[in-house]
Write a protein that holds these residues in place. Structure first.
Motif, mmCIF file in Angstrom:
data_model
loop_
_atom_site.group_PDB
_atom_site.id
_atom_site.type_symbol
_atom_site.label_atom_id
_atom_site.label_comp_id
_atom_site.label_asym_id
_atom_site.label_seq_id
_atom_site.Cartn_x
_atom_site.Cartn_y
_atom_site.Cartn_z
ATOM 1 N N THR A 30 0.696 -0.993 -0.136
ATOM 2 C CA THR A 30 0.094 -0.073 -0.086
ATOM 3 C C THR A 30 0.896 1.238 -0.154
ATOM 4 O OG1 THR A 30 -2.012 1.031 1.066
ATOM 5 C CG2 THR A 30 -0.117 0.230 2.649
ATOM 6 N N PRO A 31 0.534 2.295 -0.466
ATOM 7 C CA PRO A 31 1.270 3.623 -0.534
ATOM 8 C C PRO A 31 1.315 4.301 0.962
ATOM 9 C CG PRO A 31 -0.558 3.686 -2.273
ATOM 10 C CD PRO A 31 -0.894 2.521 -1.388
ATOM 11 N N TYR A 32 2.351 5.188 1.028
ATOM 12 C CA TYR A 32 2.857 5.397 2.515
ATOM 13 C C TYR A 32 1.760 6.564 2.621
ATOM 14 C CZ TYR A 32 6.135 8.407 5.295
ATOM 15 O OH TYR A 32 6.530 8.887 6.399
ATOM 16 N N SER A 33 0.790 6.121 3.670
ATOM 17 C CA SER A 33 0.003 7.180 4.446
ATOM 18 C C SER A 33 -0.411 6.357 5.778
ATOM 19 C CB SER A 33 -0.769 7.735 3.638
ATOM 20 O OG SER A 33 -2.260 7.008 3.311
ATOM 21 N N ILE A 34 -0.793 7.350 6.683
ATOM 22 C CA ILE A 34 -1.858 6.601 7.969
ATOM 23 C C ILE A 34 -2.959 6.073 7.582
ATOM 24 C CG2 ILE A 34 -2.766 7.318 10.167
ATOM 25 C CD1 ILE A 34 -0.503 9.212 10.678
ATOM 26 N N GLU A 35 -3.554 6.572 6.854
ATOM 27 C CA GLU A 35 -4.944 6.095 6.183
ATOM 28 C C GLU A 35 -4.674 4.714 5.510
ATOM 29 O OE1 GLU A 35 -8.715 5.423 6.417
ATOM 30 O OE2 GLU A 35 -7.793 7.260 7.415
ATOM 31 N N ASN A 36 -3.750 4.642 4.774
ATOM 32 C CA ASN A 36 -3.599 3.312 3.909
ATOM 33 C C ASN A 36 -3.009 2.431 4.699
ATOM 34 O OD1 ASN A 36 -4.130 4.539 1.336
ATOM 35 N ND2 ASN A 36 -2.208 4.959 0.995
ATOM 36 N N GLY A 37 -2.394 2.643 5.993
ATOM 37 C CA GLY A 37 -1.828 1.878 6.997
ATOM 38 C C GLY A 37 -3.111 1.316 7.689
ATOM 39 N N ARG A 38 -4.042 1.944 7.965
ATOM 40 C CA ARG A 38 -5.139 1.282 8.605
ATOM 41 C C ARG A 38 -5.852 0.604 7.750
ATOM 42 N NH1 ARG A 38 -8.652 6.426 11.297
ATOM 43 N NH2 ARG A 38 -9.993 4.400 11.416
ATOM 44 N N ALA A 39 -6.061 0.931 6.643
ATOM 45 C CA ALA A 39 -6.866 0.022 5.670
ATOM 46 C C ALA A 39 -6.227 -1.341 5.229
ATOM 47 C CB ALA A 39 -7.073 0.837 4.126
ATOM 48 N N LEU A 47 -8.580 -11.636 7.093
ATOM 49 C CA LEU A 47 -8.181 -12.994 6.541
ATOM 50 C C LEU A 47 -8.851 -14.087 7.553
ATOM 51 C CD1 LEU A 47 -4.600 -12.331 5.934
ATOM 52 C CD2 LEU A 47 -6.355 -12.429 4.208
ATOM 53 N N ASP A 48 -8.791 -15.124 6.942
ATOM 54 C CA ASP A 48 -9.485 -16.271 7.513
ATOM 55 C C ASP A 48 -8.582 -16.532 8.930
ATOM 56 O OD1 ASP A 48 -11.628 -16.581 5.903
ATOM 57 O OD2 ASP A 48 -10.551 -17.985 4.739
ATOM 58 N N ALA A 49 -7.264 -16.502 8.834
ATOM 59 C CA ALA A 49 -6.370 -16.834 9.822
ATOM 60 C C ALA A 49 -5.333 -15.687 10.016
ATOM 61 C CB ALA A 49 -5.537 -18.066 9.651
ATOM 62 N N PRO A 50 -6.010 -14.561 10.643
ATOM 63 C CA PRO A 50 -5.114 -13.328 10.875
ATOM 64 C C PRO A 50 -4.098 -13.624 11.500
ATOM 65 C CG PRO A 50 -6.964 -13.251 12.268
ATOM 66 C CD PRO A 50 -7.232 -14.622 11.490
ATOM 67 N N PRO A 51 -2.893 -12.717 11.197
ATOM 68 C CA PRO A 51 -1.555 -13.104 11.942
ATOM 69 C C PRO A 51 -1.426 -12.338 13.222
ATOM 70 C CG PRO A 51 -1.321 -11.054 10.748
ATOM 71 C CD PRO A 51 -2.702 -11.629 10.406
ATOM 72 N N THR A 52 -0.520 -12.882 13.838
ATOM 73 C CA THR A 52 -0.200 -12.441 15.231
ATOM 74 C C THR A 52 0.602 -11.218 15.302
ATOM 75 O OG1 THR A 52 1.729 -13.869 15.725
ATOM 76 C CG2 THR A 52 -0.702 -14.507 16.497
ATOM 77 N N VAL A 53 1.470 -10.807 14.318
ATOM 78 C CA VAL A 53 2.176 -9.858 14.128
ATOM 79 C C VAL A 53 1.872 -9.102 12.759
ATOM 80 C CG1 VAL A 53 4.197 -11.150 13.106
ATOM 81 C CG2 VAL A 53 4.528 -8.723 14.403
ATOM 82 N N ALA A 54 1.826 -7.792 12.661
ATOM 83 C CA ALA A 54 1.981 -6.951 11.536
ATOM 84 C C ALA A 54 3.068 -6.087 11.395
ATOM 85 C CB ALA A 54 0.574 -5.870 11.484
ATOM 86 N N MET A 55 4.077 -6.707 10.633
ATOM 87 C CA MET A 55 5.224 -6.003 10.248
ATOM 88 C C MET A 55 5.116 -4.837 9.297
ATOM 89 S SD MET A 55 7.509 -9.312 10.657
ATOM 90 C CE MET A 55 9.297 -8.251 10.855
ATOM 91 N N CYS A 56 5.135 -3.679 9.488
ATOM 92 C CA CYS A 56 4.943 -2.610 8.544
ATOM 93 C C CYS A 56 6.220 -2.225 7.874
ATOM 94 C CB CYS A 56 4.165 -1.364 9.264
ATOM 95 S SG CYS A 56 2.593 -2.075 9.568
ATOM 96 N N GLY A 57 6.375 -1.733 6.611
ATOM 97 C CA GLY A 57 7.566 -1.552 6.173
ATOM 98 C C GLY A 57 7.900 -0.007 6.531
ATOM 99 N N ASN A 58 7.168 0.644 7.018
ATOM 100 C CA ASN A 58 7.581 1.999 7.847
ATOM 101 C C ASN A 58 6.715 2.569 9.066
ATOM 102 O OD1 ASN A 58 5.434 3.705 6.623
ATOM 103 N ND2 ASN A 58 6.325 2.841 4.686
ATOM 104 N N ASP A 59 7.244 3.418 9.674
ATOM 105 C CA ASP A 59 6.301 3.811 10.898
ATOM 106 C C ASP A 59 5.028 4.433 10.572
ATOM 107 O OD1 ASP A 59 8.577 2.881 12.341
ATOM 108 O OD2 ASP A 59 9.323 4.973 12.881
ATOM 109 N N VAL A 60 4.795 5.140 9.303
ATOM 110 C CA VAL A 60 3.825 5.826 9.041
ATOM 111 C C VAL A 60 2.742 4.911 8.760
ATOM 112 C CG1 VAL A 60 2.535 7.162 7.199
ATOM 113 C CG2 VAL A 60 4.755 7.751 8.251
ATOM 114 N N LEU A 61 2.960 3.814 8.118
ATOM 115 C CA LEU A 61 1.925 2.614 7.920
ATOM 116 C C LEU A 61 1.760 1.878 9.259
ATOM 117 C CD1 LEU A 61 3.216 0.870 4.754
ATOM 118 C CD2 LEU A 61 1.253 2.351 5.207
ATOM 119 N N ALA A 62 2.809 1.814 10.068
ATOM 120 C CA ALA A 62 2.424 1.054 11.398
ATOM 121 C C ALA A 62 1.566 1.937 12.167
ATOM 122 C CB ALA A 62 3.996 0.790 12.196
ATOM 123 N N LEU A 63 1.753 3.055 12.247
ATOM 124 C CA LEU A 63 0.945 3.928 13.214
ATOM 125 C C LEU A 63 -0.466 4.089 12.743
ATOM 126 C CD1 LEU A 63 3.493 6.901 13.664
ATOM 127 C CD2 LEU A 63 2.499 5.608 15.524
#
Length: 149
Positions: A30-39, A47-63
């Motif tokens: 996804t492109p770089y933005s807080i809103e895109n990180g949320r989406a 997902l049918d089996a959601p993960p236990t960790v979301a590793m984001c490629g940058n802090d903006v997506l992670a926030l």
């Protein structure tokens, strides 16, 4: 970009080294933005089996992911861990604080300026490798006992 590609490849290598199947990695680009990180986080958790960790490629997506986790009433890090990359100033101010990889931005900028000056003067330019540091904060759950197949 090449940095994002290298980060994903590094995660796949680490998974392989830990005895996990790298093909099981769920990747949402996804492109770089807080809103895109949320989406993207919302899609990941649907997902049918959601993960236990979301590793984001940058802090903006992670926030953005952290904000969406709160909106979905998902406890971070008890239900899911969230990590970023860059260690922007807001990472330490988030609640809980964002676990991230610290990138030495000032040193990177200084070296880039020096390299540009050498290029302009047609001098030889050498690549530089800078060290990063893991900043462990509140969005990362402690390791759990996991059986590796």
């Amino acid at each position: 970009n090449d940095r994002a590609h290298d980060r994903v490849n590094s995660v796949r290598i680490a998974m392989r080294n830990a005895g996990l199947d790298p093909q099981s990695l769920k990747l949402i680009e996804t492109p770089y933005s807080i809103e895109n990180g949320r989406a993207a986080f919302e899609k990941l958790m649907a997902l049918d089996a959601p993960p236990t960790v979301a590793m984001c490629g940058n802090d903006v997506l992670a926030l953005g992911a952290l904000k969406q986790a709160k909106e979905m009433a998902l406890s971070v890090p008890n239900y899911i861990s969230i990590t970023g990359f860059d260690d922007i100033e807001l990472a330490s101010l988030a609640e809980p604080g964002l676990t991230t990889v610290h990138v030495p931005h000032k040193a990177m900028g200084k070296i880039a300026a020096q390299m540009l000056g050498k290029m302009i003067n047609q001098q030889i330019v050498e690549s530089h490798e800078l060290s990063t540091e893991l900043r462990l904060r509140g969005t990362l759950a402690p390791p759990r006992a996991v059986k590796i197949k």
